[in-house]
Design a protein around this motif. Structure first.
Motif, PDB file in Angstrom:
ATOM      1  N   ILE A 172      83.044  43.337  42.337  1.00  0.00           N
ATOM      2  CA  ILE A 172      81.974  42.516  42.897  1.00  0.00           C
ATOM      3  C   ILE A 172      80.753  43.375  43.198  1.00  0.00           C
ATOM      4  O   ILE A 172      80.852  44.386  43.896  1.00  0.00           O
ATOM      5  CB  ILE A 172      82.436  41.795  44.179  1.00  0.00           C
ATOM      6  N   ALA A 173      79.610  42.972  42.667  1.00  0.00           N
ATOM      7  CA  ALA A 173      78.367  43.686  42.942  1.00  0.00           C
ATOM      8  C   ALA A 173      77.961  43.484  44.391  1.00  0.00           C
ATOM      9  O   ALA A 173      78.005  42.371  44.911  1.00  0.00           O
ATOM     10  CB  ALA A 173      77.265  43.191  42.009  1.00  0.00           C
ATOM     11  N   THR A 174      77.586  44.555  45.052  1.00  0.00           N
ATOM     12  CA  THR A 174      77.156  44.459  46.451  1.00  0.00           C
ATOM     13  C   THR A 174      75.661  44.186  46.569  1.00  0.00           C
ATOM     14  O   THR A 174      75.143  44.044  47.675  1.00  0.00           O
ATOM     15  CB  THR A 174      77.502  45.743  47.218  1.00  0.00           C
ATOM     16  N   GLN A 175      74.972  44.131  45.436  1.00  0.00           N
ATOM     17  CA  GLN A 175      73.565  43.767  45.410  1.00  0.00           C
ATOM     18  C   GLN A 175      73.413  42.478  44.612  1.00  0.00           C
ATOM     19  O   GLN A 175      74.084  42.284  43.597  1.00  0.00           O
ATOM     20  CB  GLN A 175      72.729  44.883  44.769  1.00  0.00           C
ATOM     21  N   GLY A 176      72.520  41.608  45.056  1.00  0.00           N
ATOM     22  CA  GLY A 176      72.277  40.369  44.342  1.00  0.00           C
ATOM     23  C   GLY A 176      73.183  39.247  44.808  1.00  0.00           C
ATOM     24  O   GLY A 176      73.939  39.375  45.776  1.00  0.00           O
ATOM     25  N   ILE A 177      73.114  38.126  44.106  1.00  0.00           N
ATOM     26  CA  ILE A 177      73.836  36.912  44.485  1.00  0.00           C
ATOM     27  C   ILE A 177      74.921  36.624  43.453  1.00  0.00           C
ATOM     28  O   ILE A 177      74.652  36.568  42.256  1.00  0.00           O
ATOM     29  CB  ILE A 177      72.875  35.711  44.588  1.00  0.00           C
ATOM     30  N   THR A 178      76.135  36.444  43.950  1.00  0.00           N
ATOM     31  CA  THR A 178      77.274  36.076  43.108  1.00  0.00           C
ATOM     32  C   THR A 178      77.720  34.673  43.484  1.00  0.00           C
ATOM     33  O   THR A 178      77.925  34.381  44.665  1.00  0.00           O
ATOM     34  CB  THR A 178      78.447  37.055  43.294  1.00  0.00           C
ATOM     35  N   ILE A 179      77.880  33.803  42.488  1.00  0.00           N
ATOM     36  CA  ILE A 179      78.367  32.436  42.700  1.00  0.00           C
ATOM     37  C   ILE A 179      79.814  32.371  42.235  1.00  0.00           C
ATOM     38  O   ILE A 179      80.134  32.753  41.106  1.00  0.00           O
ATOM     39  CB  ILE A 179      77.539  31.405  41.900  1.00  0.00           C
ATOM     40  N   THR A 180      80.706  31.881  43.099  1.00  0.00           N
ATOM     41  CA  THR A 180      82.116  31.786  42.713  1.00  0.00           C
ATOM     42  C   THR A 180      82.771  30.569  43.360  1.00  0.00           C
ATOM     43  O   THR A 180      82.167  29.891  44.184  1.00  0.00           O
ATOM     44  CB  THR A 180      82.876  33.076  43.059  1.00  0.00           C
ATOM     45  N   GLN A 181      84.009  30.340  42.967  1.00  0.00           N
ATOM     46  CA  GLN A 181      84.734  29.148  43.400  1.00  0.00           C
ATOM     47  C   GLN A 181      85.519  29.404  44.689  1.00  0.00           C
ATOM     48  O   GLN A 181      86.074  30.480  44.881  1.00  0.00           O
ATOM     49  CB  GLN A 181      85.728  28.687  42.317  1.00  0.00           C
ATOM     50  N   GLY A 182      85.596  28.381  45.526  1.00  0.00           N
ATOM     51  CA  GLY A 182      86.531  28.417  46.632  1.00  0.00           C
ATOM     52  C   GLY A 182      87.865  27.857  46.200  1.00  0.00           C
ATOM     53  O   GLY A 182      88.005  27.311  45.100  1.00  0.00           O
ATOM     54  N   ASN A 213      71.548  39.465  49.180  1.00  0.00           N
ATOM     55  CA  ASN A 213      72.828  40.093  48.819  1.00  0.00           C
ATOM     56  C   ASN A 213      73.954  39.218  49.355  1.00  0.00           C
ATOM     57  O   ASN A 213      74.315  39.293  50.529  1.00  0.00           O
ATOM     58  CB  ASN A 213      72.928  41.512  49.387  1.00  0.00           C
ATOM     59  N   LEU A 214      74.462  38.362  48.479  1.00  0.00           N
ATOM     60  CA  LEU A 214      75.390  37.320  48.910  1.00  0.00           C
ATOM     61  C   LEU A 214      76.514  37.124  47.903  1.00  0.00           C
ATOM     62  O   LEU A 214      76.300  37.252  46.698  1.00  0.00           O
ATOM     63  CB  LEU A 214      74.668  35.972  49.053  1.00  0.00           C
ATOM     64  N   VAL A 215      77.694  36.755  48.422  1.00  0.00           N
ATOM     65  CA  VAL A 215      78.701  36.056  47.640  1.00  0.00           C
ATOM     66  C   VAL A 215      78.667  34.614  48.124  1.00  0.00           C
ATOM     67  O   VAL A 215      78.853  34.355  49.310  1.00  0.00           O
ATOM     68  CB  VAL A 215      80.108  36.646  47.815  1.00  0.00           C
ATOM     69  N   VAL A 216      78.399  33.680  47.221  1.00  0.00           N
ATOM     70  CA  VAL A 216      78.291  32.272  47.571  1.00  0.00           C
ATOM     71  C   VAL A 216      79.513  31.544  47.011  1.00  0.00           C
ATOM     72  O   VAL A 216      79.685  31.449  45.796  1.00  0.00           O
ATOM     73  CB  VAL A 216      76.996  31.653  47.018  1.00  0.00           C
ATOM     74  N   VAL A 217      80.345  31.041  47.915  1.00  0.00           N
ATOM     75  CA  VAL A 217      81.575  30.333  47.557  1.00  0.00           C
ATOM     76  C   VAL A 217      81.288  28.842  47.589  1.00  0.00           C
ATOM     77  O   VAL A 217      80.762  28.333  48.585  1.00  0.00           O
ATOM     78  CB  VAL A 217      82.708  30.688  48.548  1.00  0.00           C
ATOM     79  N   ILE A 218      81.632  28.138  46.509  1.00  0.00           N
ATOM     80  CA  ILE A 218      81.281  26.723  46.397  1.00  0.00           C
ATOM     81  C   ILE A 218      82.518  25.897  46.073  1.00  0.00           C
ATOM     82  O   ILE A 218      83.331  26.261  45.221  1.00  0.00           O
ATOM     83  CB  ILE A 218      80.198  26.512  45.322  1.00  0.00           C
ATOM     84  N   SER A 219      82.645  24.768  46.766  1.00  0.00           N
ATOM     85  CA  SER A 219      83.752  23.840  46.552  1.00  0.00           C
ATOM     86  C   SER A 219      83.436  22.876  45.412  1.00  0.00           C
ATOM     87  O   SER A 219      82.328  22.856  44.875  1.00  0.00           O
ATOM     88  CB  SER A 219      84.021  23.036  47.832  1.00  0.00           C
ATOM     89  N   ALA A 220      84.410  22.051  45.076  1.00  0.00           N
ATOM     90  CA  ALA A 220      84.186  20.966  44.129  1.00  0.00           C
ATOM     91  C   ALA A 220      83.195  19.976  44.730  1.00  0.00           C
ATOM     92  O   ALA A 220      83.098  19.815  45.947  1.00  0.00           O
ATOM     93  CB  ALA A 220      85.501  20.267  43.803  1.00  0.00           C
ATOM     94  N   MET A 221      82.449  19.297  43.886  1.00  0.00           N
ATOM     95  CA  MET A 221      81.387  18.404  44.342  1.00  0.00           C
ATOM     96  C   MET A 221      81.944  17.118  44.930  1.00  0.00           C
ATOM     97  O   MET A 221      82.800  16.460  44.326  1.00  0.00           O
ATOM     98  CB  MET A 221      80.464  18.070  43.168  1.00  0.00           C
TER      99      MET A 221
END
Length: 422
Positions: free
Chosen positions: A173-183, A31-39
C-alpha cells in the motif's frame, strides 16, 4: 496516512458519489486509504440472488441480476453522460464475471455462495467511485482488497490472518496519495476464494488498514451526525455523543450498537488510533471521537435494540439441576449450529439463552436440545440493552410490553420482550 470509510448510504446514487469528492475536498486530506461499501441496498439484493440460485430459480436470479445491473448503470449514466466512457466496459466485465461464476459453480453451500456472490457489490461500487474521482481530477489508485486481507475459510464471518495481512498491506500500500478499496472482503489463504468479514464489516476493514499502516486516524462517514445514544430508526429522541472511550465503545459494540462494528475497535485501541464518526452531509462538523478519555460526553443513557431474536428456555427432563456438564453441552450445540448468543441466564433448574439464528439452524438445534432437555422456544423476541440507565428509562421502555427476561448489573440492563414495538 489516514483511513476513510464510506458506507452504502453515502454512495447510494450519483449524487452520493459526487459528494465523496466534496468530502475529500472539504477535509483536504491527500494521503488516504478510502474504504467503500456496496452502493445502497446492493448487498440485500445480492443476498436475494444467493437465495434464488440455491433454489434453482433461474427466473428470479435473472430478475435480481437485471436489477443489480440497471441500478448501477443508471448511476454510471448520471456520472458519465456520454455513455461511452471505458468504465462502462469495466463494470460490464464485473457483471460478466458474476454471471460466469453462477454458470460454472457446482456448490450449493450457502455461506460459500454468499461470499462469492455478494462481493460483487463492493467490486462494482469501488470501480465506479475510483473512476469518477479520476475523471474529476482526484488522482487515486484502485486496489483489490482480496489480495491484501487474508483470512481463514469461515465464510460469512472470516477470521483475519493478521501476520500475513500486515505484511502484504505494509509492502503493497502506497503511503502517499489516495487508494480506493473495498470494505467487507478478504480471501482465504488456501484457495483464494473470496471471504467476507461479517455484515457491516467495512468498518472492520478500515480498522485493519489503520492497524497495519499505523494510521493517524480512522473516519467513518455516515448519514448521521455521529454516534447517537440510540438508533433513530427506533427511538425518536436521541443525543449526539461527542466523545466515547474505547472501553465504552467496545461495550456498546459488543451489545450491538449499529454505528460501530463490534470487531472494529479492538485493533484501534491496541495502537491508540482515534476513530471519528462524522456526517458526510456536513463533513466539517466535529462528529464523535472514540479514543482515550472519559466514558461518555455527555453522560446519558444509551439504548440498543436487537429485534427478531429467539429466546430458548431449557430445563432437565428429570427436574435435576442444570450443572456445568449440562450447560457445556448446550454451548457446544449452540456453536455447532452457529447460533450467536446475545444473552444467557441460568438458575439451579433452568437455563435461558437469547440467540440470533443468523444461519437458520434453529429447527435442527431444537431437535437436538429436545433429546436432553425440556425446551420452550419463544421466537421473534426483541432484546433491549441499556447502558448507564436511569430508573425511569426502564419503566418507559417496558411500558405495554411483555417482559420475558431481565438481567442487570451496575452499568447495564438487558430486557427481552415479546412485543417488538418501541
Amino acid at each position: 496516512m489516514k483511513i476513510y470509510k464510506f458506507g452504502g448510504a453515502s454512495v447510494k446514487d450519483a449524487e452520493g458519489v459526487r459528494n465523496v469528492k466534496r468530502v475529500l475536498e472539504a477535509t483536504g486530506e491527500t494521503n488516504l486509504v478510502v474504504v467503500i461499501s456496496a452502493m445502497g441496498k446492493t448487498t440485500n439484493l445480492l443476498e436475494q440472488v444467493v437465495t434464488a440460485y440455491r433454489e434453482d430459480d433461474s427466473s428470479r436470479v435473472h430478475d435480481h441480476l437485471s436489477t443489480f445491473h440497471n441500478y448501477h448503470f443508471d448511476i454510471l449514466h448520471a456520472l458519465f453522460s456520454n455513455g461511452v466512457h471505458p468504465v462502462f466496459q469495466r463494470v460490464s466485465d464485473i457483471f460478466n464475471e458474476l454471471s460466469s461464476f453462477l454458470e460454472r459453480n457446482r456448490s450449493k453451500k450457502h455461506s460459500f455462495l454468499y461470499d462469492q456472490i455478494v462481493c460483487f457489490g463492493e467490486l462494482v461500487s469501488t470501480t465506479i467511485v475510483s473512476t469518477y474521482l479520476s475523471e474529476v481530477g482526484v488522482k487515486n489508485s484502485w486496489l483489490d482488497v482480496r489480495n491484501y486481507i487474508v483470512t481463514n475459510n469461515y465464510y460469512r464471518d472470516a477470521k483475519v490472518d493478521w501476520t500475513t495481512t500486515q505484511q502484504r498491506i505494509q509492502e503493497g500500500i502506497a503511503t502517499q496519495g489516495i487508494t480506493i478499496t473495498q470494505g467487507f472482503l478478504g480471501s482465504e489463504s488456501d484457495n483464494n476464494f473470496t471471504t467476507t468479514l461479517g455484515r457491516e464489516g467495512s468498518d472492520y476493514t478500515a480498522a485493519i488498514f489503520a492497524y497495519c499502516l499505523n494510521s493517524e486516524s480512522v473516519t467513518i462517514w455516515k448519514d448521521v451526525p455521529g454516534v447517537l445514544n440510540a438508533d433513530p430508526r427506533y427511538f425518536s429522541n436521541t443525543t449526539l455523543l461527542h466523545t466515547i472511550s474505547y472501553t465504552e465503545a467496545i461495550e456498546l459494540a459488543f451489545y450491538g450498537a449499529s454505528v460501530i462494528h463490534p470487531k472494529t475497535l479492538q485493533p484501534l485501541q491496541r495502537k491508540e488510533i482515534p476513530l471519528y464518526v462524522k456526517s458526510f452531509v456536513n463533513p466539517n462538523a466535529p462528529g464523535t471521537c472514540v479514543g482515550k478519555g472519559e466514558l461518555l460526553d455527555p453522560m446519558v443513557s444509551c439504548f440498543i435494540l436487537k429485534p427478531n431474536l429467539v429466546l430458548l428456555s431449557l430445563s432437565s427432563l428429570d427436574f435435576s439441576f442444570m450443572m456445568e456438564d449440562n450447560i457445556s453441552d448446550v454451548f457446544r450445540w449452540l456453536h455447532e449450529y452457529k447460533m450467536k448468543v446475545e444473552l444467557i441466564q441460568n438458575s439451579a433448574i433452568s437455563f435461558s439463552v437469547c440467540v440470533n439464528d443468523k444461519y437458520h439452524k434453529l429447527a435442527p438445534l431444537l431437535k437436538k436440545l429436545k433429546e436432553t432437555f425440556q425446551v420452550h422456544c419463544e421466537p421473534n423476541v426483541t432484546l433491549y440493552t441499556v447502558r448507564h440507565p436511569a430508573s425511569e428509562d426502564i419503566v418507559t421502555l417496558t411500558q405495554g410490553k411483555e417482559v420475558l427476561l431481565k438481567q442487570e448489573n451496575l452499568s447495564t440492563v438487558q430486557i427481552v420482550v415479546a412485543d417488538k414495538t418501541t
